[in-house]
Design an enzyme around this catalytic site. Structure first.
Site, PDB file in Angstrom:
ATOM      1  NE  ARG A  34      -4.324  -1.496   1.843  1.00  0.00           N
ATOM      2  CZ  ARG A  34      -5.270  -1.211   0.961  1.00  0.00           C
ATOM      3  NH1 ARG A  34      -5.181  -0.121   0.246  1.00  0.00           N
ATOM      4  NH2 ARG A  34      -6.292  -2.005   0.778  1.00  0.00           N
ATOM      5  CD  GLN A  97      -3.364  -5.020   9.394  1.00  0.00           C
ATOM      6  OE1 GLN A  97      -2.389  -4.365   9.710  1.00  0.00           O
ATOM      7  NE2 GLN A  97      -4.391  -4.517   8.749  1.00  0.00           N
ATOM      8  CG  HIS A 115      -5.894 -10.068   6.736  1.00  0.00           C
ATOM      9  ND1 HIS A 115      -5.219  -8.869   6.861  1.00  0.00           N
ATOM     10  CD2 HIS A 115      -7.171  -9.806   7.103  1.00  0.00           C
ATOM     11  CE1 HIS A 115      -6.054  -7.931   7.281  1.00  0.00           C
ATOM     12  NE2 HIS A 115      -7.234  -8.484   7.435  1.00  0.00           N
ATOM     13  CB  CYS A 126     -11.037 -31.746  -5.364  1.00  0.00           C
ATOM     14  SG  CYS A 126      -9.258 -31.394  -5.251  1.00  0.00           S
ATOM     15  CG  HIS A 141      -5.706 -29.908  -8.206  1.00  0.00           C
ATOM     16  ND1 HIS A 141      -6.691 -30.567  -7.481  1.00  0.00           N
ATOM     17  CD2 HIS A 141      -4.551 -30.582  -7.954  1.00  0.00           C
ATOM     18  CE1 HIS A 141      -6.142 -31.576  -6.839  1.00  0.00           C
ATOM     19  NE2 HIS A 141      -4.858 -31.611  -7.110  1.00  0.00           N
TER      20      HIS A 141
END
Length: 228
Positions: A34, A97, A115, A126, A141
């Site tokens: 950020r 965080q 988070h 799956c 996958h």
């Protein structure tokens, strides 16, 4: 308050909970995405790129962006190391965080990844757990053709009740609450501070946090923790 006084308060607290943000990991070479120097720089609508909608509607765009968040060679710095060491002497919890896994890499056992973590991945189709190394080579996958995703909380996604309750309990038990390297602007993480049961809240940050009754140390976190 100066760095020495802040370090002394942390050393002497009978129980301590740390709320940590991106500023804790920047000394380890992980950019604050950020900040002006972060991976968001020059990218339009960064919140969209880390949203549930982007993951579902534009999986390749989501995948390309998330790959930039991985720094597997990053090592814990003095902040992570000193917090982990404090666990050995008294009740200490960390609610972070950060999704980089460095607190646990440093040895912290009482750590809540609020988070989530980039280093836990699973298949949305799956449900199989997938090594993060495999995810970094392909977002599909091989077993079922489903989309692999990191186990992090994206924009538009909710938090598990158990996760929030564990974080609240960690904050409530602390004699001293220490906020390190976060501006406390993202909720519900920022709201955890209201569950502190004592008036002892210490903020170690390079910029002040407005509207919160705390003792603040405007310093780099590693400068304070090096004194503990």
């Amino acid at each position: 308050m100066d760095n020495h006084t802040a370090a002394k308060r942390i050393r002497e607290a009978k129980s301590c909970t740390f709320l940590t943000g991106a500023g804790v990991s920047t000394p380890s070479g992980i950019p604050d995405y950020r900040s002006l120097q972060g991976v968001y720089q020059g990218i339009q609508q960064p919140e969209y790129l880390l949203s549930h909608t982007c993951m579902v509607d534009e999986p390749e765009t989501f995948y390309r962006f998330v790959q930039h968040l991985y720094h597997p060679d990053a090592q814990p710095n003095v902040i992570h190391q000193k917090i982990a060491a404090l666990e050995e002497t008294r009740p200490v919890w960390t609610v972070s965080q950060n999704i980089d896994g460095l607190h646990k890499k440093a040895g912290s056992q009482h750590c809540i990844d609020f988070h989530g973590s980039l280093y836990r991945c699973y298949c949305r189709k799956c449900g199989e757990n997938i090594p993060w190394e495999t995810y970094l080579t392909d977002w599909l996958h091989a077993g079922c053709g489903g989309q692999i995703r990191p186990d992090i909380v994206l924009y538009e996604e909710g938090f598990a009740d158990a996760q929030i309750e564990a974080a609240i309990a960690a904050v409530a038990q602390a004699e001293l609450l220490v906020v390190v390297g976060t501006s406390l602007q993202v909720y519900p993480f920022a709201g955890l501070i209201q569950y502190q049961q004592t008036p002892s809240v210490l903020v170690i940050n390079q910029t002040p946090i407005a509207g919160i009754a705390t003792d603040q140390v405007l310093a780099r976190g590693e400068d304070v923790f090096a004194l503990i």
